[in-house]
Design a protein around this motif. Sequence first.
Motif, PDB file in Angstrom:
ATOM      1  N   SER A   1      66.952  52.593  56.894  1.00 59.39           N
ATOM      2  CA  SER A   1      65.892  52.091  56.021  1.00 59.39           C
ATOM      3  C   SER A   1      64.897  51.210  56.774  1.00 59.39           C
ATOM      4  O   SER A   1      63.714  51.180  56.423  1.00 59.39           O
ATOM      5  N   THR A   2      65.339  50.513  57.818  1.00 59.71           N
ATOM      6  CA  THR A   2      64.422  49.692  58.617  1.00 59.71           C
ATOM      7  C   THR A   2      63.358  50.572  59.264  1.00 59.71           C
ATOM      8  O   THR A   2      62.172  50.220  59.284  1.00 59.71           O
TER       9      THR A   2
ATOM     10  N   ASN B   1      60.989  51.903  56.469  1.00 59.46           N
ATOM     11  CA  ASN B   1      60.092  50.839  56.007  1.00 59.46           C
ATOM     12  C   ASN B   1      59.038  50.490  57.051  1.00 59.46           C
ATOM     13  O   ASN B   1      57.895  50.184  56.699  1.00 59.46           O
TER      14      ASN B   1
ATOM     15  N   GLY C   1      55.386  51.162  56.028  1.00 54.34           N
ATOM     16  CA  GLY C   1      54.653  49.900  55.981  1.00 54.34           C
ATOM     17  C   GLY C   1      53.391  49.928  56.831  1.00 54.34           C
ATOM     18  O   GLY C   1      52.431  49.198  56.574  1.00 54.34           O
TER      19      GLY C   1
END
Length: 189
Positions: free
Chosen positions: A128-129, A132, A136
Amino acid sequence: AELPINQLTRHMFWTMSYPHGVLGTPRASLIDTDECGIWLDYTNRTYGKALTGVSVREAGKYNRTGEKWTLILSVDCNRVVGFRFRKVSGTTTDEFVSFLRNDVFPNLPTGGPQRTFLWDNLGAHLNSTVHNLVTGAGHRVLCRAPYMPSDGPIEYVFNQVDVHLKKLQDKVMTDTDLVTAMTTVLSNI
């Protein structure tokens, strides 16, 4: 690879639009990212050599023993967008996030068009990092179908890296030689 679910995923990858596939996504907006392993003792081997078309039928050192180098590479339809070549055994999530932040994103134009990042289903890619970080920055993520490396344009670039490194194998004796050879190869693709 031939399981029905994998074939369906591959079909969706080519025939559906985002978030399931690449249909309608401009080729120029795709960035394919993957990694491969390279061993110094495998790069400069002194066994198993023969003329093209001639089989070698003798015992040789075919297992990989030395230290592994990992090449993480991102390419678009025109160029190498970023690469990292280090003596590490594989790609961790932290290494992959660092690669994207320091070696890929700085090479993309600020405020430029949205890009679609393609990669396989390696655990470091699915974190997920990572997701994101990419979303992002205003970009998209799309995983290629599992067990279908031929669907990734980067596999053809890896083939070119392999061909060009083999041409330089007589000059690769040390870690520094290997880094120099890799940098030379990637700057000429």
